[in-house]
Design an enzyme around this catalytic site. Structure first.
Site, PDB file in Angstrom:
ATOM      1  N   THR A 149       0.855  -1.185   0.000  1.00 27.22           N
ATOM      2  CA  THR A 149       0.000   0.000   0.000  1.00 27.22           C
ATOM      3  C   THR A 149       0.890   1.233   0.000  1.00 27.22           C
ATOM      4  OG1 THR A 149      -1.848  -1.107   1.060  1.00 27.22           O
ATOM      5  CG2 THR A 149      -1.776   1.284   1.256  1.00 27.22           C
TER       6      THR A 149
ATOM      7  N   PHE B  67       1.288   5.054   0.805  1.00 24.32           N
ATOM      8  CA  PHE B  67       0.746   6.133   1.619  1.00 24.32           C
ATOM      9  C   PHE B  67       1.364   7.453   1.183  1.00 24.32           C
ATOM     10  CE2 PHE B  67       0.045   2.470   4.273  1.00 24.32           C
ATOM     11  CZ  PHE B  67      -1.108   2.771   4.989  1.00 24.32           C
TER      12      PHE B  67
END
Lengths: 285, 285
Positions: A181, A183
């Site tokens: 992921t 960020f």
């Protein structure tokens, strides 16, 4: 060293919390978990927090569109990025039952729907186990810890096991190991261009053939790396779009980035510069 | 005229059902509602259905990524598109209570979470009404019809009121009137290029600076209108992308589309042509 106030989504052990711990590992930090993405943007915009972490993309699930919209709507600066590796493990309370016997008798697994979806192979092999959707993985781990039922398990991160006193019943139950992921770190203050090698912008172009290419050509003509392009609908103008673009440059190109942004302004309708930052690394690929 | 078997998501009165009725209004059709998007693709791929309708984008909410992924994974053809205007109305069972009094005493409204979200202004003005999420708008209307409680209402389409015997308590409770959903019509058989003015393709490019622009330049150099570009992650290759592109052409450009597609093949890594079709119209803008 000053204490930095960092805001992110969720409770201890959430993936956002882990990303905050990794990204600010050398800093003195004060962590503020909140309940929705909007609160992160509000706290950073008002100066109540110094930095916020917002997930914008998962390598399997795709973009987190809510955060793209919030980036457009708020007056904040993107000051960094961080790639978090997502490992999914099967966690349960401490029990004397051997792991293999326990797996055969497990009745239910709770987790975020994306984590359940990304562990489909595990559930096909263990098809007697009932799946239940929980709002977040860390909350699911806490729920299992509170219930004290050895035949109930959660799918969550390894760190969540430590935080809520759980044991790993089975490691790496995810189907695809290439799960990251991305960020963005948002801040109240802007970064300087000179210490950066990446930039995020939002632009609009006239609704005419070739106008998107004209904007992107500014980057390619200058041999600048277009890392990512994303489109989002403009509300009130059906099927017209905002374009979100990330681009990066090599050290020797740094001097011309300012001019490239000027040239982009001339080849688009509007440009919002979200911020300059140092590109993050994807570990262990 | 042969009966055409058409498959779509949901029960009678779902927005997909309405789109099917509008798009195939001049045809003799046999409608097959199914429970998930994957079933639509499976039924068309196997030839069990002649056509399927899949929503790919809403002008407010953005793209329906599940369907972009399913388009890549299945061996089907895109043969048309349809823009459905989304109007949201407040529906309840027939009652003698005047509408304004009823609104003041309404206890609960059920609907799809996007419909509730897109009616936020209504709920702010009528802040005593409890919201409850339902899996779909048509199902919510059917639920209200079954419950027979005059103080329960649903947010759904006008047609849903007719189908489930409900009355419109308040018209147009949506915040934004520019609300359209774009559906693709998928078919077992391919359309011919010569009767079309729009094409959908999926391509990948090498992970190098300028490679996306090189592909898009093929369209702009030929004055071809790039209508939409969308990126989706490639599973197993973190932060590399599949690009979904729709482009359209004017009548006098039709002869060169075949050559343009050849040129695109030379300027990309892989290209999948989803299909040729006639572009749909957005009504009453």
């Amino acid at each position: 060293m000053d204490t930095k106030k960092i805001t992110y989504l969720g409770i201890d052990g959430s993936y956002s919390h882990l990303a905050a711990l990794e990204y600010f590992k050398d800093d003195d930090i004060n962590l503020i978990g909140v309940k929705n993405f909007n609160q992160i943007f509000e706290k950073v915009q008002s100066g109540e927090a110094d930095y916020g972490l917002v997930p914008v993309e998962n390598s399997l699930a795709g973009s987190v569109y809510d955060n793209y919209d919030l980036l457009f709507e708020h007056d904040i600066n993107v000051v960094g990025e961080h790639y978090l590796k997502i490992d999914l493990h099967l966690l349960g309370i401490d029990s004397e039952m051997p792991h293999d016997i326990r797996l055969q008798h497990l009745s239910k697994v709770v987790s975020h729907y994306k984590a359940l979806e990304q562990s489909e192979g595990f559930f096909q092999k263990h098809n007697w186990i009932h799946k239940e959707i929980y709002s977040d993985t860390a909350g699911a781990a806490k729920f299992v810890s509170d219930q004290k039922d050895p035949l109930l398990a959660a799918i969550a991160s390894r760190q969540t096991a430590d935080i809520y006193g759980l044991k790993i019943i089975k490691e790496s139950v995810h189907d695809n190991p290439h799960n990251f992921t991305r960020f963005l770190i948002i801040g109240y203050k802007k970064n300087e261009l000179k210490n950066s090698n990446k930039c995020s912008i939002i632009f609009t172009v006239l609704h005419l053939p070739g106008s998107l290419v004209m904007a992107l050509k500014v980057l390619s003509d200058n041999k600048i790396n277009l890392v990512k392009i994303e489109s989002r609908p403009i509300h009130g103008k059906p099927f017209e779009y905002l374009f979100y673009v990330d681009f990066s440059w090599d050290h020797e190109q740094a001097d011309k980035v300012h001019d490239i942004l000027q040239e982009l302004k001339q080849n688009t309708q509007t440009v919002k510069i979200l911020g300059y930052y140092k590109s993050g690394a994807i570990a262990n690929l």
